[in-house]
Design a protein around this motif. Structure first.
Motif, PDB file in Angstrom:
ATOM      1  N   UNK A   1       0.798  -1.231   0.000  1.00  0.00           N
ATOM      2  CA  UNK A   1       0.000   0.000   0.000  1.00  0.00           C
ATOM      3  C   UNK A   1       0.830   1.279   0.000  1.00  0.00           C
ATOM      4  N   UNK A   2       2.145   1.143  -0.089  1.00  0.00           N
ATOM      5  CA  UNK A   2       2.997   2.341  -0.053  1.00  0.00           C
ATOM      6  C   UNK A   2       3.698   2.543  -1.391  1.00  0.00           C
ATOM      7  N   UNK A   3       3.843   3.792  -1.823  1.00  0.00           N
ATOM      8  CA  UNK A   3       4.589   4.011  -3.063  1.00  0.00           C
ATOM      9  C   UNK A   3       6.084   3.914  -2.765  1.00  0.00           C
ATOM     10  N   UNK A   4       6.775   3.217  -3.647  1.00  0.00           N
ATOM     11  CA  UNK A   4       8.195   2.907  -3.447  1.00  0.00           C
ATOM     12  C   UNK A   4       8.939   3.245  -4.738  1.00  0.00           C
ATOM     13  N   UNK A   5      10.007   4.035  -4.685  1.00  0.00           N
ATOM     14  CA  UNK A   5      10.677   4.433  -5.931  1.00  0.00           C
ATOM     15  C   UNK A   5      11.542   3.343  -6.557  1.00  0.00           C
ATOM     16  N   UNK A   6      11.571   3.359  -7.889  1.00  0.00           N
ATOM     17  CA  UNK A   6      12.515   2.508  -8.619  1.00  0.00           C
ATOM     18  C   UNK A   6      13.908   3.094  -8.448  1.00  0.00           C
ATOM     19  N   UNK A   7      14.916   2.246  -8.478  1.00  0.00           N
ATOM     20  CA  UNK A   7      16.289   2.762  -8.496  1.00  0.00           C
ATOM     21  C   UNK A   7      17.051   2.094  -9.636  1.00  0.00           C
ATOM     22  N   UNK A   8      17.911   2.866 -10.288  1.00  0.00           N
ATOM     23  CA  UNK A   8      18.710   2.334 -11.394  1.00  0.00           C
ATOM     24  C   UNK A   8      17.848   1.990 -12.591  1.00  0.00           C
ATOM     25  N   UNK A   9      18.495   1.374 -13.569  1.00  0.00           N
ATOM     26  CA  UNK A   9      17.790   1.052 -14.816  1.00  0.00           C
ATOM     27  C   UNK A   9      16.960  -0.215 -14.674  1.00  0.00           C
ATOM     28  N   UNK A  10      15.833  -0.212 -15.359  1.00  0.00           N
ATOM     29  CA  UNK A  10      15.027  -1.434 -15.473  1.00  0.00           C
ATOM     30  C   UNK A  10      15.762  -2.360 -16.437  1.00  0.00           C
ATOM     31  N   UNK A  11      15.958  -3.622 -16.062  1.00  0.00           N
ATOM     32  CA  UNK A  11      16.574  -4.550 -17.019  1.00  0.00           C
ATOM     33  C   UNK A  11      15.529  -5.498 -17.604  1.00  0.00           C
ATOM     34  N   UNK A  12      15.962  -6.482 -18.378  1.00  0.00           N
ATOM     35  CA  UNK A  12      14.982  -7.263 -19.142  1.00  0.00           C
ATOM     36  C   UNK A  12      14.026  -8.050 -18.238  1.00  0.00           C
ATOM     37  N   UNK A  13      14.570  -8.610 -17.165  1.00  0.00           N
ATOM     38  CA  UNK A  13      13.758  -9.512 -16.340  1.00  0.00           C
ATOM     39  C   UNK A  13      13.528  -8.999 -14.931  1.00  0.00           C
ATOM     40  N   UNK A  14      14.163  -7.904 -14.566  1.00  0.00           N
ATOM     41  CA  UNK A  14      14.026  -7.429 -13.187  1.00  0.00           C
ATOM     42  C   UNK A  14      14.241  -5.929 -13.080  1.00  0.00           C
ATOM     43  N   UNK A  15      13.849  -5.438 -11.941  1.00  0.00           N
ATOM     44  CA  UNK A  15      14.085  -4.022 -11.619  1.00  0.00           C
ATOM     45  C   UNK A  15      14.403  -3.931 -10.130  1.00  0.00           C
ATOM     46  N   UNK A  16      15.000  -2.804  -9.746  1.00  0.00           N
ATOM     47  CA  UNK A  16      15.339  -2.608  -8.328  1.00  0.00           C
ATOM     48  C   UNK A  16      14.462  -1.501  -7.763  1.00  0.00           C
ATOM     49  N   UNK A  17      14.044  -1.687  -6.503  1.00  0.00           N
ATOM     50  CA  UNK A  17      13.265  -0.643  -5.828  1.00  0.00           C
ATOM     51  C   UNK A  17      13.853  -0.404  -4.437  1.00  0.00           C
ATOM     52  N   UNK A  18      13.591   0.763  -3.918  1.00  0.00           N
ATOM     53  CA  UNK A  18      14.130   1.141  -2.603  1.00  0.00           C
ATOM     54  C   UNK A  18      13.121   0.758  -1.516  1.00  0.00           C
ATOM     55  N   UNK A  19      13.450  -0.262  -0.733  1.00  0.00           N
ATOM     56  CA  UNK A  19      12.519  -0.702   0.319  1.00  0.00           C
ATOM     57  C   UNK A  19      13.093  -0.434   1.717  1.00  0.00           C
ATOM     58  N   UNK A  20      13.986   0.538   1.792  1.00  0.00           N
ATOM     59  CA  UNK A  20      14.611   0.855   3.077  1.00  0.00           C
ATOM     60  C   UNK A  20      13.545   1.104   4.149  1.00  0.00           C
ATOM     61  N   UNK A  21      13.645   0.380   5.238  1.00  0.00           N
ATOM     62  CA  UNK A  21      12.728   0.601   6.368  1.00  0.00           C
ATOM     63  C   UNK A  21      11.371  -0.070   6.215  1.00  0.00           C
ATOM     64  N   UNK A  22      11.154  -0.757   5.111  1.00  0.00           N
ATOM     65  CA  UNK A  22       9.841  -1.411   4.923  1.00  0.00           C
ATOM     66  C   UNK A  22       9.905  -2.870   5.362  1.00  0.00           C
ATOM     67  N   UNK A  23       8.759  -3.371   5.761  1.00  0.00           N
ATOM     68  CA  UNK A  23       8.678  -4.757   6.205  1.00  0.00           C
ATOM     69  C   UNK A  23       8.344  -5.642   4.995  1.00  0.00           C
ATOM     70  N   UNK A  24       9.397  -6.066   4.280  1.00  0.00           N
ATOM     71  CA  UNK A  24       9.155  -6.895   3.083  1.00  0.00           C
ATOM     72  C   UNK A  24      10.013  -8.158   3.151  1.00  0.00           C
ATOM     73  N   UNK A  25       9.603  -9.163   2.424  1.00  0.00           N
ATOM     74  CA  UNK A  25      10.368 -10.412   2.348  1.00  0.00           C
ATOM     75  C   UNK A  25      10.354 -10.875   0.895  1.00  0.00           C
TER      76      UNK A  25
END
Ligand SMILES: Cc1ncc(COP(=O)(O)O)c(C=O)c1O
Length: 357
Positions: free
Chosen positions: A292-316
């Motif tokens: 439910x929270x907006x999370x920014x992309x970081x770096x370039x999107x690649x063919x099969x994956x992308x990176x996002x900034x989840x600092x401080x979030x409860x994710x697994x």
């Protein structure tokens, strides 16, 4: 299993079709399902759109697919047939044809008896300034009146180049030309409204409206979001977190090492990339939604994956990520990438799994 899923809401599709009916209660609806129902999957969408009067597609193959899926509604080939041999197939399958150049006129005349015997109308396209397809004024007046005299039932058709723009001078010019031809060919069935025009110009709804993007719950306008238009997003594009990395200040992420961490961060790698249809080149800050929270992309999107900034979030691993849908509108992702929702929806690749709810 890799999470990369396109979920289609039949309820949202039906809601949006009802919205068209509410806006244009006296017009027949040609639901535009070209380009695989704007990327939503033809099969997924047709059964939710059966209350349409016809389906609009760009070519014969798309029309045939509708029949193969078992739907018998009228189909309009909005660019007509591309060769003479397609005319017989169109007639056999009850596909109505747009006529926008002389050869198409010749072909339909050659098959006149069969065409008319099936009760098919010819759609005749006015080129009122968009200069893609159609006959100009005054030629089109003569064409329609002659076709009528030959026993054809005609639909005068036109497409706006700037229906999404508020004050574009072309809108008035195109409207006036359409009305002039309509009057000169009266009585004639008429159709000139796509989604934006349906919402803006009730006085131009006439006999058939041709909604596309609004059925899928995206906006044709730059500054009017779907909620304001009473529409619901039909597609949710989602993925999952497949890896988590802690990085330190100064470390880089992704191809080109374009992203340099300004602080210690936690980065999640998401199982989606441009190979699935997510746009690679974001020119402004772009976001996904996690818990439910907006999370920014970081770096370039690649063919099969992308990176996002989840600092401080409860994710697994496997935490779901919404790329676009009801929480993050496709229109906003498009804007961040310098394009339009139409393009992002249409260019999804085959790879994400499809499901209908
Ligand atoms: C002739 C014609 N009519 C209607 C539409 C539907 O337009 P929209 O998706 O903006 O409603 C299109 C889409 O390109 C079209 O080409």
């Amino acid at each position: 299993m890799r999470q990369a899923t396109v979920t289609i809401s039949r309820e949202a599709l039906q809601h949006n079709l009802n919205r068209v009916k509410q806006l244009a209660p006296d017009s027949k609806i040609v639901s535009m399902v070209k380009a695989n129902a704007y990327g939503h999957g033809l099969e997924n969408c047709l059964s939710a759109l059966t209350q349409s009067d016809a389906f609009g597609v760009a070519c014969l193959d798309e029309a045939i697919e509708i029949r193969q899926l078992g739907f018998n509604q009228l189909v309009t080939l909005i660019e007509g047939v591309f060769s003479e041999d397609e005319m017989q197939i169109a007639i056999d399958n009850k596909f109505e044809c747009m006529l926008h150049h002389q050869q198409q006129l010749d072909w339909v005349r050659k098959y006149k008896n069969q065409y008319q015997a099936k009760g098919l109308k010819v759609w005749v396209k006015l080129n009122s300034g968009m200069n893609r397809l159609g006959f100009k004024v005054p030629e089109i007046i003569d064409i329609i009146n002659t076709l009528k005299a030959e026993g054809f039932e005609c639909v005068l058709a036109m497409h706006f180049a700037n229906a999404d723009a508020d004050d574009h001078p072309m809108n008035e010019q195109q409207k006036q030309q359409f009305l002039q031809v309509r009057e000169a060919c009266a009585p004639v069935l008429s159709s000139c409204c796509n989604s934006a025009a349906i919402m803006k110009w009730p006085e131009l709804h006439f006999d058939y409206v041709r909604p596309g993007i609004m059925l899928y719950g995206a906006t044709p306008f730059d500054h009017r979001p779907v909620a304001e238009l009473g529409l619901q997003p039909v597609m949710t594009f989602s993925a999952g977190i497949m890896a988590l990395n802690k990085i330190h200040t100064g470390e880089k992420v992704g191809y080109g090492s374009t992203f340099v961490a300004q602080k210690d961060m936690e980065i999640a790698i998401v199982s989606i990339g441009y190979g699935d249809g997510y746009p690679r080149a974001y020119i402004e800050q772009n976001y996904v939604v996690v818990n439910g929270q907006t999370v920014p992309l970081v770096g370039r999107v690649s063919m099969d994956m992308m990176a996002i900034d989840v600092t401080g979030l409860n994710v697994t691993i496997d935490t779901p990520v919404e790329l676009w849908g009801t929480q993050r509108l496709v229109d906003d992702v498009a804007k961040a990438n310098g394009t339009i929702g139409y393009e992002l929806l249409c260019r999804l690749s085959k790879r994400p799994t499809r499901q209908v709810i």
